[in-house]
Design an enzyme around this catalytic site. Structure first.
Site, PDB file in Angstrom:
ATOM      1  NE  ARG A 152      -0.588  -0.243   4.961  1.00 59.04           N
ATOM      2  CZ  ARG A 152      -1.205  -0.303   6.131  1.00 59.04           C
ATOM      3  NH1 ARG A 152      -2.507  -0.194   6.202  1.00 59.04           N
ATOM      4  NH2 ARG A 152      -0.530  -0.469   7.255  1.00 59.04           N
ATOM      5  CG  ASN A 200      -5.123   3.985   7.212  1.00 59.01           C
ATOM      6  OD1 ASN A 200      -6.046   4.002   8.020  1.00 59.01           O
ATOM      7  ND2 ASN A 200      -4.011   3.297   7.412  1.00 59.01           N
ATOM      8  CD  GLU A 201      -1.515   3.988  10.824  1.00 55.23           C
ATOM      9  OE1 GLU A 201      -0.709   3.388  10.113  1.00 55.23           O
ATOM     10  OE2 GLU A 201      -1.774   3.646  11.981  1.00 55.23           O
ATOM     11  CD  GLU A 254      -5.823   1.747  12.429  1.00 55.25           C
ATOM     12  OE1 GLU A 254      -4.836   1.035  12.687  1.00 55.25           O
ATOM     13  OE2 GLU A 254      -6.022   2.260  11.316  1.00 55.25           O
ATOM     14  CD1 TRP A 275       0.955  -6.621   9.906  1.00 56.13           C
ATOM     15  CD2 TRP A 275       2.308  -5.686   8.379  1.00 56.13           C
ATOM     16  NE1 TRP A 275       0.449  -5.382   9.599  1.00 56.13           N
ATOM     17  CE2 TRP A 275       1.260  -4.786   8.668  1.00 56.13           C
ATOM     18  CE3 TRP A 275       3.278  -5.301   7.461  1.00 56.13           C
ATOM     19  CZ2 TRP A 275       1.158  -3.533   8.045  1.00 56.13           C
ATOM     20  CZ3 TRP A 275       3.179  -4.063   6.844  1.00 56.13           C
ATOM     21  CH2 TRP A 275       2.132  -3.191   7.138  1.00 56.13           C
TER      22      TRP A 275
HETATM   23  C1  GLA Z   1      -2.084   0.601  10.955  1.00 55.37           C
HETATM   24  C2  GLA Z   1      -3.084   0.867   9.854  1.00 55.37           C
HETATM   25  C3  GLA Z   1      -4.076  -0.221   9.665  1.00 55.37           C
HETATM   26  C4  GLA Z   1      -3.432  -1.548   9.860  1.00 55.37           C
HETATM   27  C5  GLA Z   1      -2.830  -1.635  11.235  1.00 55.37           C
HETATM   28  C6  GLA Z   1      -2.238  -2.996  11.540  1.00 55.37           C
HETATM   29  O1  GLA Z   1      -2.293   1.241  12.115  1.00 55.37           O
HETATM   30  O2  GLA Z   1      -3.738   2.095   9.958  1.00 55.37           O
HETATM   31  O3  GLA Z   1      -4.578  -0.121   8.364  1.00 55.37           O
HETATM   32  O4  GLA Z   1      -2.466  -1.722   8.887  1.00 55.37           O
HETATM   33  O5  GLA Z   1      -1.801  -0.703  11.303  1.00 55.37           O
HETATM   34  O6  GLA Z   1      -1.074  -3.246  10.837  1.00 55.37           O
END
Ligand code: GLA
Ligand code: ZN
Length: 662
Positions: A105, A143-144, A305, A313
């Site tokens: 990603r 995301n992040e 989260e 992983w």
């Molecule tokens: C991050 C991401 C999620 C997922 C988690 C777990 O925090 O935002 O999409 O990938 O880690 O790996």
């Protein structure tokens, strides 16, 4: 009504026949908000311009029937294969000049105009479609942001934007040459066109250029966020926008991002497999990260989260011990989270994150994680509803600056010195004494804080120096330390005056020399007790300050290591060394004794106390991070909200107390 508990949900990973059951189980557990969609572009737009939002509509409907609303993420962190095939040039280029490929990603360049066009098309359709849905209450962009962008992107588009950013900042190339000091190693530029992104070169890059590159990368991500936020707000102005941030992640300026958000969110993985030391007590860093994210906007945040099981992983972290999942989530509430969303609902059977465990295991049958998280929700539901909007009360302040962080990253001085670890040496000592901390930013008013710790003020501007003078003159207790006032905002060393430049009078000292403690520890003597110190030693002469600790080794034995100066109505400490934990504890003890910092309570090691207050009420969270039953001396005036009747704490558990403060 406020959302208290939620989950991150990926219905596209499961057969549609399961969706209803999931939604029912969520409702039954007490979940009222779900985040979805942030990685599923290929599902919603399988071919260019062909949108299929039906499945997501259906899931939203199924959730809504159970009283659950949702937040949708824009999927720009995972452009689908068909986009990559059509426009391979949107893949990012790393510092080695290699193009990164599809398959994970974040395989995208955030400045690429072709990629922007894809995003505009998708996000516009997404926002117009779901913007009308009352059960979609907010958005998360990408995301992040900044995640995985460590050495990205150095492509020609990013380079062109960097040049434009520099032209805007400096006006003329002559001005840039002057302020970057390009006379060194024949780096003068004849035009902005000659400037490249700082790709891998033979030796180190010009530190002034590197600092601007980091600032530029931060600005690019902020602009990337703004680009999507504008589309979303135009389509659905009443919906909130948040971002799941990563604590002290430094790729861009979270405080500036706050200007674009309704509230900040944070992702909290205390036992994440990426944490350097597994299974050890690390409550301090976790607390610091939530304190930090809350501080970016100066109001309660969400956890978008929250760890819901063992993580992994390709490799895994340690299993959360019984109680820890609930304890860690309670710790987030204690430090200012108003909503806790667990990652993830069910452990995935496919893809990279097969071992990043959800509330439910692979087979979907509730087990220990489910029971513990459910118990956490039951225990905290009423409390969290009452707490909405409550903030910590009186706190010590730690000054946080991305500029200082970047400058220290470019020149760490000592191989083990990092800005964050150094800040943490103060934070952790305050944490061990249960003294609450706010992080503050340069443009904020410091005067409400009795103590301001300003570590590594490496780049000293006249404006910052004035603020620090005013703060101390007005009665504040200020802590400055080594490598302060070394350079200007262009990352150029001051050529006039004595170290710490612009604040030497404030500290009442001058630094005449220094020692980098490579492969060794130094020693400091404080009131006859000898402490290890690390990383650095400033050798100083006193002008108006007094020494409160002195060196206990080397050719500078007996000379000042830590000083105190009276300035105006205030006090200024100068710490010439990197502090080990025992020394930092001694230092905080000094602040408690001299400067009125008030610990919330004394606790045994591994037990923390944090607080939030609102409307004349204060809540105390007592958190036992140890594997032993603990019996801290809870003040009699504190009324129990929940906990054991005898006020002891079982291993990995929390208790909450309340007190009227009117
Ligand atoms: C991050 C991401 C999620 C997922 C988690 C777990 O925090 O935002 O999409 O990938 O880690 O790996
Ligand atoms: Zn690029």
């Amino acid at each position: 009504m406020a959302y208290l508990f939620g989950v991150d949900y990926y219905p596209e990973h499961w057969p549609r026949e399961r969706w209803r059951k999931d939604a029912e189980m969520m409702r039954e557990m007490g979940i009222s908000i779900v985040r979805m969609a942030e990685f599923s572009w290929a599902k919603w737009e399988p071919r260019e311009g062909e949108f299929h939002f039906e499945d997501l509509d259906e899931v939203i409907e199924i959730l809504a029937e159970q009283g659950i609303d949702c937040i949708l993420g824009t999927p720009s962190a995972a452009p689908p294969a068909w986009i990559i095939r059509k426009n391979p040039e949107i893949q990012p280029i790393d510092q080695n000049g290699h193009r990164r490929a599809f398959g994970g990603r974040h395989h995208d360049c955030q400045s690429n105009p072709v990629y922007r066009a894809h995003i505009r098309r998708f996000v516009t359709a997404f926002a117009e479609h779901f913007g009308k849905n009352p059960h979609v209450v907010g958005w998360q962009i990408d995301n992040e942001l900044g995640n995985s962008h460590g050495d990205l992107c150095f492509c020609p588009h990013c380079e062109a934007r960097f040049r434009a950013w520099l032209a805007e900042k400096y006006g003329t190339i002559a001005e840039l040459n002057r302020r970057w000091g390009t006379a060194f190693w024949s780096q003068d530029y004849a035009s902005f066109e000659e400037i490249e992104s700082p790709k891998l070169t033979v030796t180190g890059h010009n530190p002034s250029q590197q600092l601007d590159w980091m600032r530029f990368c931060s600005d690019l991500i902020l602009e990337f966020h703004q680009f999507q936020a504008d589309i979303l707000r135009a389509a659905a102005p009443e919906k909130f926008i948040t971002q799941n941030m990563m604590g002290f992640s430094d790729k861009f300026d979270y405080h500036k991002l706050g200007e674009q958000l309704d509230f900040a969110s944070h992702d909290q993985y205390p036992g994440g497999h990426f944490r350097p030391v597994q299974g050890v007590f690390n409550g301090d860093r976790m607390a610091a990260e939530v304190d930090y994210i809350r501080s970016t906007m100066g109001k309660p945040c969400w956890i978008m989260e929250q760890q819901s099981g063992i993580t992994g992983w390709e490799i895994l972290g340690r299993a959360p011990k019984p109680g820890q999942l609930g304890l860690w989530a309670t710790q987030c509430i204690a430090h200012g989270a108003d909503t806790v969303v667990f990652f993830r609902w069910r452990t995935c059977t496919v893809g990279t994150e097969q071992y990043w465990h959800g509330i439910l295991p692979h087979n979907g049958v509730p087990g220990r994680y489910y029971r513990e998280i459910r118990a956490f929700m039951e225990q905290n539901r009423e409390l969290l509803a009452d707490l909405q909007g409550a903030m910590p009360g009186k706190a010590a302040a730690i000054l946080f600056s991305y500029d200082q962080l970047y400058a220290m990253k470019i020149q760490p001085h000592h191989p083990e010195l990092t800005y964050i670890d150094h800040l943490a040496s103060y934070y952790d000592a305050l944490y061990r004494r249960n003294i609450p901390v706010d992080f503050v930013f340069e443009e904020q008013d410091f005067s409400a804080y009795p103590v301001l710790i300003a570590p590594l003020q490496f780049l000293m501007t006249p404006a910052l120096a004035k603020k620090l003078h005013d703060y101390a003159a007005g009665g504040g207790t200020l802590v400055l330390d080594f490598r302060s006032g070394v350079k200007d905002a262009d990352n150029i060393a001051y050529s006039e005056g004595a170290l710490p430049c612009l604040v030497d009078d404030l500290c009442g000292i001058t630094v005449t020399e220094y020692d980098c403690l490579r492969d060794c520890m130094g020693r400091v003597n404080w009131d006859g007790v000898s402490y290890d110190c690390r990383w650095w030693s400033d050798l100083m002469e006193l002008t108006t300050a007094e020494a409160i600790a002195s060196y206990d080794w080397e050719f500078y034995k007996g000379t000042p290591a830590i000083t105190r100066n009276r300035f105006g109505r205030g006090t200024v400490y100068y710490v010439g060394v990197g502090m080990t934990a025992p020394l930092a504890d001694r230092f905080v003890d000094e602040l408690v004794r001299q400067d009125g910092l008030r610990p919330l309570m004394d606790t045994p090691e591994g037990v923390e106390v944090a607080h939030r207050e609102k409307d004349g009420l204060r809540w105390y969270f007592v958190l036992n991070h140890t594997g032993e039953r603990q019996a801290p001396a809870i003040p009699a005036a504190w009324q129990q909200v929940y906990g054991e009747a005898d006020r002891t704490l079982p291993p990995y558990s929390a208790a909450v107390y309340q007190e009227s403060i009117e």
